[in-house]
Design a protein around this motif. Structure first.
Motif, PDB file in Angstrom:
ATOM      1  N   MET A  29       0.778  -1.080  -0.074  1.00 54.45           N
ATOM      2  CA  MET A  29      -0.130  -0.197  -0.064  1.00 54.45           C
ATOM      3  C   MET A  29       0.782   1.272  -0.032  1.00 54.45           C
ATOM      4  SD  MET A  29      -2.906  -1.183   2.497  1.00 54.45           S
ATOM      5  CE  MET A  29      -3.545   0.743   2.679  1.00 54.45           C
ATOM      6  N   ASN A  30       1.264   1.742  -1.273  1.00 54.06           N
ATOM      7  CA  ASN A  30       2.323   2.825  -1.380  1.00 54.06           C
ATOM      8  C   ASN A  30       1.991   3.860  -2.147  1.00 54.06           C
ATOM      9  OD1 ASN A  30       3.365   1.175  -3.083  1.00 54.06           O
ATOM     10  ND2 ASN A  30       5.374   1.027  -2.143  1.00 54.06           N
ATOM     11  N   THR A  31       0.734   3.541  -2.932  1.00 56.74           N
ATOM     12  CA  THR A  31       0.528   4.678  -4.064  1.00 56.74           C
ATOM     13  C   THR A  31      -0.234   5.904  -3.563  1.00 56.74           C
ATOM     14  OG1 THR A  31      -1.537   3.759  -4.477  1.00 56.74           O
ATOM     15  CG2 THR A  31       0.082   3.199  -5.991  1.00 56.74           C
ATOM     16  N   LEU A  32      -0.015   6.978  -4.046  1.00 56.64           N
ATOM     17  CA  LEU A  32      -0.195   8.230  -3.399  1.00 56.64           C
ATOM     18  C   LEU A  32      -1.104   9.020  -4.310  1.00 56.64           C
ATOM     19  CD1 LEU A  32       0.012  10.344  -0.964  1.00 56.64           C
ATOM     20  CD2 LEU A  32       1.963  11.397  -2.105  1.00 56.64           C
ATOM     21  N   ALA A  33      -2.200   9.615  -3.621  1.00 56.32           N
ATOM     22  CA  ALA A  33      -3.095  10.511  -4.578  1.00 56.32           C
ATOM     23  C   ALA A  33      -3.011  11.766  -3.660  1.00 56.32           C
ATOM     24  CB  ALA A  33      -4.467  10.080  -4.535  1.00 56.32           C
ATOM     25  N   VAL A  34      -3.011  13.020  -4.665  1.00 52.80           N
ATOM     26  CA  VAL A  34      -3.112  14.276  -3.917  1.00 52.80           C
ATOM     27  C   VAL A  34      -4.311  15.145  -4.424  1.00 52.80           C
ATOM     28  CG1 VAL A  34      -1.918  16.572  -3.842  1.00 52.80           C
ATOM     29  CG2 VAL A  34      -0.688  14.608  -3.881  1.00 52.80           C
ATOM     30  N   ILE A  35      -5.138  15.653  -3.211  1.00 54.72           N
ATOM     31  CA  ILE A  35      -6.224  16.386  -3.885  1.00 54.72           C
ATOM     32  C   ILE A  35      -6.057  18.055  -3.345  1.00 54.72           C
ATOM     33  CG2 ILE A  35      -8.831  16.674  -2.901  1.00 54.72           C
ATOM     34  CD1 ILE A  35      -8.880  13.671  -2.605  1.00 54.72           C
ATOM     35  N   ILE A  58      -2.930  13.319  -9.307  1.00 55.64           N
ATOM     36  CA  ILE A  58      -3.143  14.713  -8.601  1.00 55.64           C
ATOM     37  C   ILE A  58      -4.665  14.946  -9.011  1.00 55.64           C
ATOM     38  CG2 ILE A  58      -2.645  17.038  -8.337  1.00 55.64           C
ATOM     39  CD1 ILE A  58       0.251  16.461  -9.133  1.00 55.64           C
ATOM     40  N   ILE A  59      -5.578  15.339  -8.218  1.00 61.50           N
ATOM     41  CA  ILE A  59      -6.828  15.575  -8.313  1.00 61.50           C
ATOM     42  C   ILE A  59      -7.260  17.062  -8.000  1.00 61.50           C
ATOM     43  CG2 ILE A  59      -9.224  15.066  -8.077  1.00 61.50           C
ATOM     44  CD1 ILE A  59      -8.378  12.370  -7.376  1.00 61.50           C
ATOM     45  N   VAL A  60      -7.585  17.758  -9.025  1.00 62.63           N
ATOM     46  CA  VAL A  60      -7.989  19.297  -8.568  1.00 62.63           C
ATOM     47  C   VAL A  60      -9.586  19.227  -8.338  1.00 62.63           C
ATOM     48  CG1 VAL A  60      -7.958  21.427  -9.365  1.00 62.63           C
ATOM     49  CG2 VAL A  60      -5.851  20.044  -9.510  1.00 62.63           C
ATOM     50  N   ILE A  61     -10.076  19.588  -7.187  1.00 58.70           N
ATOM     51  CA  ILE A  61     -11.297  19.767  -7.108  1.00 58.70           C
ATOM     52  C   ILE A  61     -11.611  21.282  -7.202  1.00 58.70           C
ATOM     53  CG2 ILE A  61     -11.019  19.466  -4.812  1.00 58.70           C
ATOM     54  CD1 ILE A  61     -14.536  18.854  -6.599  1.00 58.70           C
ATOM     55  N   ASP A  62     -12.297  21.883  -8.444  1.00 58.26           N
ATOM     56  CA  ASP A  62     -12.171  23.307  -8.687  1.00 58.26           C
ATOM     57  C   ASP A  62     -13.784  23.696  -8.374  1.00 58.26           C
ATOM     58  OD1 ASP A  62     -10.887  25.602  -9.598  1.00 58.26           O
ATOM     59  OD2 ASP A  62     -12.319  25.572 -11.098  1.00 58.26           O
ATOM     60  N   LYS A  86      -8.445  25.985 -13.701  1.00 56.24           N
ATOM     61  CA  LYS A  86      -8.789  24.729 -14.385  1.00 56.24           C
ATOM     62  C   LYS A  86      -7.893  24.549 -15.576  1.00 56.24           C
ATOM     63  CE  LYS A  86     -12.424  22.510 -17.374  1.00 56.24           C
ATOM     64  NZ  LYS A  86     -13.773  22.717 -17.860  1.00 56.24           N
ATOM     65  N   GLU A  87      -7.766  25.142 -16.475  1.00 56.00           N
ATOM     66  CA  GLU A  87      -6.934  24.888 -17.742  1.00 56.00           C
ATOM     67  C   GLU A  87      -5.463  24.722 -17.222  1.00 56.00           C
ATOM     68  OE1 GLU A  87     -10.730  26.987 -18.466  1.00 56.00           O
ATOM     69  OE2 GLU A  87      -9.124  27.607 -17.223  1.00 56.00           O
ATOM     70  N   LYS A  88      -4.914  25.639 -16.229  1.00 57.83           N
ATOM     71  CA  LYS A  88      -3.521  25.416 -15.917  1.00 57.83           C
ATOM     72  C   LYS A  88      -3.194  23.996 -15.341  1.00 57.83           C
ATOM     73  CE  LYS A  88      -0.451  27.508 -15.927  1.00 57.83           C
ATOM     74  NZ  LYS A  88       0.753  27.578 -17.067  1.00 57.83           N
ATOM     75  N   CYS A  92      -3.095  17.220 -14.359  1.00 57.73           N
ATOM     76  CA  CYS A  92      -3.799  16.644 -13.327  1.00 57.73           C
ATOM     77  C   CYS A  92      -5.349  16.120 -13.919  1.00 57.73           C
ATOM     78  CB  CYS A  92      -4.043  17.903 -12.298  1.00 57.73           C
ATOM     79  SG  CYS A  92      -2.603  18.654 -11.672  1.00 57.73           S
ATOM     80  N   THR A  93      -5.963  15.622 -12.976  1.00 59.10           N
ATOM     81  CA  THR A  93      -7.405  15.135 -13.308  1.00 59.10           C
ATOM     82  C   THR A  93      -8.077  16.271 -12.450  1.00 59.10           C
ATOM     83  OG1 THR A  93      -7.117  12.778 -13.092  1.00 59.10           O
ATOM     84  CG2 THR A  93      -9.299  13.645 -12.640  1.00 59.10           C
ATOM     85  N   VAL A  94      -9.179  16.990 -13.170  1.00 60.81           N
ATOM     86  CA  VAL A  94      -9.816  18.213 -12.643  1.00 60.81           C
ATOM     87  C   VAL A  94     -11.355  17.753 -12.856  1.00 60.81           C
ATOM     88  CG1 VAL A  94     -10.527  20.717 -13.130  1.00 60.81           C
ATOM     89  CG2 VAL A  94      -8.088  19.775 -13.624  1.00 60.81           C
ATOM     90  N   LEU A  95     -11.776  18.006 -11.396  1.00 59.09           N
ATOM     91  CA  LEU A  95     -13.194  17.749 -11.201  1.00 59.09           C
ATOM     92  C   LEU A  95     -13.750  19.237 -10.970  1.00 59.09           C
ATOM     93  CD1 LEU A  95     -13.083  15.046  -8.613  1.00 59.09           C
ATOM     94  CD2 LEU A  95     -13.208  14.688 -11.033  1.00 59.09           C
ATOM     95  N   GLU A  96     -15.172  19.564 -11.575  1.00 61.16           N
ATOM     96  CA  GLU A  96     -15.703  20.786 -11.372  1.00 61.16           C
ATOM     97  C   GLU A  96     -17.054  20.503 -10.426  1.00 61.16           C
ATOM     98  OE1 GLU A  96     -14.740  24.231 -14.569  1.00 61.16           O
ATOM     99  OE2 GLU A  96     -15.604  22.242 -15.388  1.00 61.16           O
ATOM    100  N   ARG A  97     -17.014  21.298  -9.119  1.00 59.24           N
ATOM    101  CA  ARG A  97     -18.380  21.444  -8.452  1.00 59.24           C
ATOM    102  C   ARG A  97     -18.693  22.628  -7.682  1.00 59.24           C
ATOM    103  NH1 ARG A  97     -19.700  20.214  -3.092  1.00 59.24           N
ATOM    104  NH2 ARG A  97     -21.565  19.040  -3.049  1.00 59.24           N
ATOM    105  N   LYS A  98     -19.974  23.052  -7.939  1.00 62.67           N
ATOM    106  CA  LYS A  98     -20.379  24.265  -7.279  1.00 62.67           C
ATOM    107  C   LYS A  98     -19.839  24.226  -5.748  1.00 62.67           C
ATOM    108  CE  LYS A  98     -24.018  27.418  -6.776  1.00 62.67           C
ATOM    109  NZ  LYS A  98     -25.603  27.772  -7.161  1.00 62.67           N
ATOM    110  N   PHE A  99     -19.349  25.253  -5.251  1.00 61.20           N
ATOM    111  CA  PHE A  99     -19.139  25.020  -3.947  1.00 61.20           C
ATOM    112  C   PHE A  99     -20.179  25.242  -2.965  1.00 61.20           C
ATOM    113  CE2 PHE A  99     -17.703  27.046   0.069  1.00 61.20           C
ATOM    114  CZ  PHE A  99     -16.587  26.361   0.547  1.00 61.20           C
TER     115      PHE A  99
END
Length: 245
Positions: A1-7, A30-34, A42-44, A50-57
């Motif tokens: 168990m040594n894989t790493l995800a960054v949020i 690397i997951i960006v929740i925007d 988002k574009e950067k 990165c994987t970009v997820l969009e969600r209204k805050f």
């Protein structure tokens, strides 16, 4: 168990996001929740792989919980757009996710204010956790719930906490509304006694008990602004109670 995800939760972090992402390029994902940024964040992030997820805050917990559901790493590191993982912290993280004894780890964050790090104003927050039954609760200053024991990492996370006095006051006011509404919904009351005593105690705690005075003028300024944040919260609760907001 040594894989790493960054949020990384973001909203209009174009001036900071690239350095944040590059500081965690060692991660497996690397997951960006925007929250629908309008400045190119988002574009950067997409351009940097990165994987970009969009969600209204709606609140901080729900944003991060939404991203957790997409994370495939065995471990998850939570990073804000204005934070950076140093080389020493990187090596410690890699060691811990390979040989660590705990289910989660606190990381220390010295505040950055008036162009210097305040080493007597340090937050210690659980940020690195095994990706198993983890969940955030709370609208503001959210709490991460972890199954198992919690340890602490030795190395600091760089955190460019405040982007200037105006940004800091704006941030305090924004948090104050969240906290005021949450407290009111829970039936908590505020009085003029709270309005006077609570800010005074926050200043005393920050500047004296936590030795903010050892950080010189920046320590005094930050303790004062923190006291203002508490005053703002209780003032807003009183406004809500009186039906004025």
């Amino acid at each position: 168990m040594n894989t790493l995800a960054v949020i990384i939760p973001t909203y209009n972090e174009i001036d900071y996001i690239e350095d944040a992402i590059k500081s965690v390029e060692f991660a497996d994902e690397i997951i960006v929740i925007d929250s629908y940024s309008t400045d190119g964040t988002k574009e950067k992030a997409l351009s940097l792989g990165c994987t970009v997820l969009e969600r209204k805050f709606d609140n901080f917990s729900n944003q991060k919980n939404h991203a957790i559901s997409s994370a495939t790493g065995d471990w998850v590191l939570f990073l804000d757009g204005d934070e950076r993982v140093t080389q020493k912290l990187k090596l410690e993280i890699l060691s811990v996710i390979k040989n660590g004894k705990h289910s989660g780890y606190k990381i220390s964050f010295p505040h950055f204010y008036m162009n210097r790090f305040l080493y007597h104003k340090v937050d210690r927050v659980v940020r690195l956790v095994k990706n198993k039954n983890i969940k955030f609760t709370g609208d503001v200053h959210e709490k991460l719930h972890v199954d198992g024991s919690i340890g602490s990492l030795k190395n600091f996370m760089i955190h460019y906490t405040y982007k200037g006095l105006f940004h800091l006051l704006q941030k305090k006011d924004s948090y104050a509304w969240f906290q005021a509404n949450t407290s009111y919904k829970k039936g908590k009351k505020a009085t003029y006694f709270h309005l006077i005593f609570k800010p005074f105690y926050r200043f005393f705690s920050s500047y004296i008990l936590k030795r903010g005075f050892m950080d010189g003028v920046p320590g005094l300024a930050l303790a004062s602004v923190n006291a203002y944040g508490v005053f703002s919260r209780y003032a807003k609760i009183i406004l809500i109670q009186k039906g004025l907001k």
